[in-house]
Scaffold this motif. Structure first.
Motif, PDB file in Angstrom:
ATOM      1  N   THR A 149     -33.384   9.094 -70.380  1.00 31.96           N
ATOM      2  CA  THR A 149     -32.716   8.117 -69.529  1.00 31.96           C
ATOM      3  C   THR A 149     -33.619   6.932 -69.190  1.00 31.96           C
ATOM      4  OG1 THR A 149     -33.427   9.215 -67.505  1.00 31.96           O
ATOM      5  CG2 THR A 149     -31.364   9.957 -68.466  1.00 31.96           C
ATOM      6  N   TRP A 181     -33.964   5.597 -60.381  1.00 27.47           N
ATOM      7  CA  TRP A 181     -33.487   6.956 -60.126  1.00 27.47           C
ATOM      8  C   TRP A 181     -33.670   7.397 -58.680  1.00 27.47           C
ATOM      9  CZ3 TRP A 181     -36.402  11.833 -59.849  1.00 27.47           C
ATOM     10  CH2 TRP A 181     -37.781  11.665 -59.798  1.00 27.47           C
ATOM     11  N   THR A 239     -28.767   6.478 -63.347  1.00 23.52           N
ATOM     12  CA  THR A 239     -29.371   6.408 -64.677  1.00 23.52           C
ATOM     13  C   THR A 239     -28.426   5.627 -65.577  1.00 23.52           C
ATOM     14  OG1 THR A 239     -28.315   8.328 -65.720  1.00 23.52           O
ATOM     15  CG2 THR A 239     -30.243   8.765 -64.325  1.00 23.52           C
TER      16      THR A 239
END
Length: 827
Positions: A189, A193, A48
């Motif tokens: 964020t 990911w 992130t």
């Protein structure tokens, strides 16, 4: 071309086109930068932007000190990521190459060698892009440009003529808890990911494989193996299931095939407490000319799960029938175990689920404000006999239902069904967390001055998404028509009487309503899917909140910042003074806050279990934390058991003996959740002084069979010869034994609240048995014994009866074990 060259070419082609292969691009050297700037910095994938900024020392750790507020600027920026990778001529020679993003958070544009390939708008979807024509031999550049989810969400919100609560998160298909919750920080964020990979395939590939259980008996399991196969050319192929082959013909393009498969004398997958969660491995191959061109492995369990809702004289039942037997659901609610999900390791998943199993749980509800968890979570649940109540990722807000949103949600559901359906642990799909509740009960319409048309539109949007789009997508993409769908949890808000007589209930009269713990004895629902109370994390985790030397004070700004409920400390204190003396010492306050939390949940669970079979499930809020915090969790962020988790383990035992005091009568309930019924049991009750003197011993034999897993016995309180004045220094020790005298269950009952007990100072001795085992003993009652040290104790926060000892195992050796008991907080 001569024959030898031709043969060599064909041989190479045969080898090259024989297998499906993957190349992980996450391991390449990634860079990132603020879109406004030119300087590239090192990045990690999966990851992130916050983690990358921390690793480059641009921002401090938001979990420490009061740093969370210092990093809020990150959510308003756009971020660019890129990497370069070299492709060989051999790789490019494959017939097909797909670029696969397993998770992109959230609004992004994906470029390959300067060409825009895909725009993404959903953190929860998988993005597969054919890229052979965009690749070249040698260096290739992959770029992902992320837009601020907050800014995009605000633009989407402008299209709606009324204000949406907690806007803009409901317009963004992204983990909702990132926007901040009453147990979690606001850390919105962006980033890649999950893994990014290149998939190379030739001739044909599996798009997905779904296992349907058609029928299950003791003699056999009839399965259908449903495969979606994409083939380059029409032709004859072989489909193998564990080496059993069947010839199939595929057309060019997408093919849907179903192959029957049988397992003889199947061993059932059983939930924790009922037996072994038996699993079967299925290896599925697709072959062409005896060469494997695609393969899949699936691990399945054979079981049946039904949700039973039948009208009765009190309302309507709500319980799960597993393998034909009613199951009392004992468990918890799960949130993501980190605010930065790429940091959640396989080991952390395994530990949290094993800790749940050890605490005698058989169900976990995955809460709708987080993420669809990693395969490792479901693998661990499969292996440990933990059923999963799976929310879709919608929580506590109003959601739109425009055409784009509907299609996005449908494809999100499709991806999750294809990912999760084959897991035997998956029990139920639930549309959302508290969205119905938010619309009906939370007063947002009045707060934001909605017109009648606005309110009707909100309800119309809700019905469209949760009563049409999601259930229709389940029917469309799931192979099993027995998939259970429940539109919203809870089904009825906690202020309404019907919430206790049907459906599932989130009862928050305790904590939010500030009702006493004892109200749990009156507010017993059919299925308690959420309720809870806060407690502090362990001292180790509290200290981790500080970047430097910890200042352990309730007035410290860091400690205050790690309580996200606006009135949290006040509520804890108000409840604490009802039941305990409020310590001024921080360590003792930490200890008592954990006892308080454990006591509240014990009262709730015992009330639920005593009401069996009216109540058939109790899932407390919550198992885990996403950062170091004062919260409702039973296991803190660092994985330490709080007092609550030790109490949960005791309260969730398959056999328990519980006491209820009502109108000067003590009612004793022997509760059994095992499949095997107990009968010919005896209850032995000792009335004792805190110094160990026995006042009276009573034995009640019960020859009849225990029906519905619960047996009720009663005695007048006066029969134990404990006067009003002696209740503060007396207790009952209850032991349930079988006809051979073997102990089935044991518990203690105290007549007074903890703050009113007339405790004497215990002499607690600790004897070392081995490097990882100790024996704890006491001369008089030691209430709530608290063992301290950097290790996991097999039991803790327990009552040690007068003149008894207890063996405790340690996860690792300690030079010294410190000890405290409730007596130490009363002076």
């Amino acid at each position: 071309m001569n024959k030898s060259i031709l043969f060599s070419f064909l041989f190479v082609q045969n080898i090259l086109f024989a297998q499906f292969s993957e190349r992980n691009l996450s391991s390449e050297k990634w860079q990132f930068k603020n879109a406004k700037e030119n300087k590239w910095l090192t990045a990690s994938v999966p990851g992130t932007v916050h983690l990358d900024l921390m690793n480059n020392k641009i921002i401090p750790d938001p979990y420490q000190d009061e740093n969370e507020k210092k990093v809020q600027w990150v959510e308003n920026e756009d971020w660019d990521y890129q990497t370069s990778f070299k492709l060989s001529s051999k790789e490019l020679a494959n017939q097909n190459i797909d670029l696969v993003f397993n998770g992109s958070d959230t609004f992004s544009e994906i470029y390959l060698n300067g060409k825009l390939l895909q725009s993404t708008d959903n953190m929860f979807r998988k993005w597969t892009i054919p890229v052979k024509q965009n690749l070249k031999i040698g260096e290739n550049i992959l770029q992902v440009k992320f837009k601020s989810a907050v800014n995009v969400g605000k633009e989407l919100a402008k299209r709606v003529p009324f204000t949406t609560p907690e806007s803009p998160r409901s317009y963004v298909r992204k983990a909702q808890y990132q926007f901040g919750w009453d147990w979690g920080p606001r850390l919105v964020t962006a980033g890649i990911w999950k893994n990014v990979q290149l998939n190379f395939w030739n001739q044909a590939k599996f798009e997905n494989v779904k296992i349907e259980q058609k029928a299950l008996t003791r003699q056999k399991a009839d399965l259908n193996i449903h495969a979606e196969i994409f083939a380059e050319k029409e032709g004859k192929y072989s489909f193998l299931i564990n080496k059993i082959s069947q010839n199939i013909t595929l057309k060019s393009g997408k093919n849907l095939i179903s192959i029957p498969y049988q397992i003889q004398n199947p061993k059932l997958w059983q939930p924790n407490g009922w037996g072994d969660p038996n699993l079967y491995q299925l290896k599925i191959l697709l072959q062409k000319d005896s060469k494997t061109i695609a393969e899949k492995s699936e691990r399945i369990g054979l079981r049946t799960v039904e949700l039973i809702q039948e009208k009765d004289e009190k309302g309507k039942s709500f319980y799960f029938k597993v393998n034909g037997n009613p199951m009392y659901a004992k468990g918890t609610n799960w949130i993501p175990s980190d605010s930065f999900t790429p940091r959640i390791t396989k080991a952390k998943y395994q530990k949290l689920i094993k800790d749940s199993k050890e605490a005698n749980m058989n169900m976990i509800r995955v809460w709708g404000g987080g993420i669809y968890e990693d395969d490792e979570f479901f693998k661990a649940c499969d292996e440990n006999g933990i059923l999963v109540w799976q929310d879709f990722m919608f929580a506590g807000s109003f959601y739109p239902s425009d055409g784009n949103f509907q299609k996005n949600v449908e494809l999100e559901v499709k991806d999750q069904i294809e990912k999760l359906q084959n897991h035997p642990s998956l029990a139920l799909w639930c549309g959302n967390n508290e969205v119905d509740e938010a619309i009906v009960n939370w007063g947002y319409q009045k707060q934001f001055k909605y017109s009648k048309e606005d309110s009707l539109q909100v309800w119309k949007d809700y019905k469209k998404i949760f009563h049409e789009v999601i259930p229709n997508a389940i029917k469309k993409y799931a192979t099993n028509d027995k998939q259970i769908y429940w539109p919203s949890s809870p089904s009825i808000g906690w202020g309404h009487q019907e919430s206790l007589t049907e459906g599932d209930s989130h009862y928050w009269g305790v904590w939010w309503g500030e009702q006493p713990f004892e109200i749990y004895n009156e507010k017993v629902p059919r299925f308690a899917s959420e309720y809870g109370f806060q407690g502090m994390p362990t001292l180790e985790t509290t200290k981790s909140m500080f970047s430097g030397a910890p200042d352990l004070s309730l007035q410290n700004g860091t400690i205050k910042a790690h309580e996200k409920h606006s009135r949290g400390w006040e509520i804890i204190d108000n409840y604490m003074k009802r039941d305990y003396h409020i310590p001024t010492d921080f360590v003792k306050y930490n200890y008592v806050s954990q006892l308080l939390q454990a006591r509240g949940m014990q009262i709730a669970i015992e009330a639920h279990r005593r009401a069996k079979p009216y109540n058939m499930g109790t899932l407390y809020w919550q198992l885990n934390d996403c950062w170091p915090v004062v919260s409702w969790s039973s296991i803190d962020y660092l994985g330490n058991w709080k007092a609550l988790h030790y109490q949960i383990k005791r309260s969730f035992e398959n056999q328990v003996i519980l006491t209820e005091e009502k109108d000067e009568v003590l009612n004793f309930y022997a509760v059994n959740d095992e499949l095997k019924k107990f009968e010919d049991v005896s209850l032995i009750v000792y009335a004792k002084k805190f110094n160990g003197d026995t006042i009276v011993r009573r034995r009640t034999d019960c020859k009849k069979r225990c029906l519905d897993g619960i047996l009720k016995l009663a005695s007048p309180k006066t029969s134990f010869f404990i006067s009003e004045s002696e209740r503060d220094n007396s207790f009952l020790n209850l032991i349930l034994v079988d006809k051979k005298g073997n102990k089935i269950a044991e518990s203690n009952y105290f007549f007074s609240k903890s703050k009113d007990l007339k405790l004497t100072k215990p002499t607690i001795q600790i004897k070392k048995i081995s490097p990882t085992e100790i024996e704890v003993s006491t001369d008089v009652l030691a209430k709530d014994v608290y063992l301290m040290g950097d290790t996991h104790f097999s039991d803790n926060f327990f009552d040690l009866l007068p003149k008894t000892s207890k063996r405790i195992k340690l996860s690792k050796p300690l030079e010294k074990v410190e000890v405290m008991s409730l007596f130490d907080t009363m002076n």
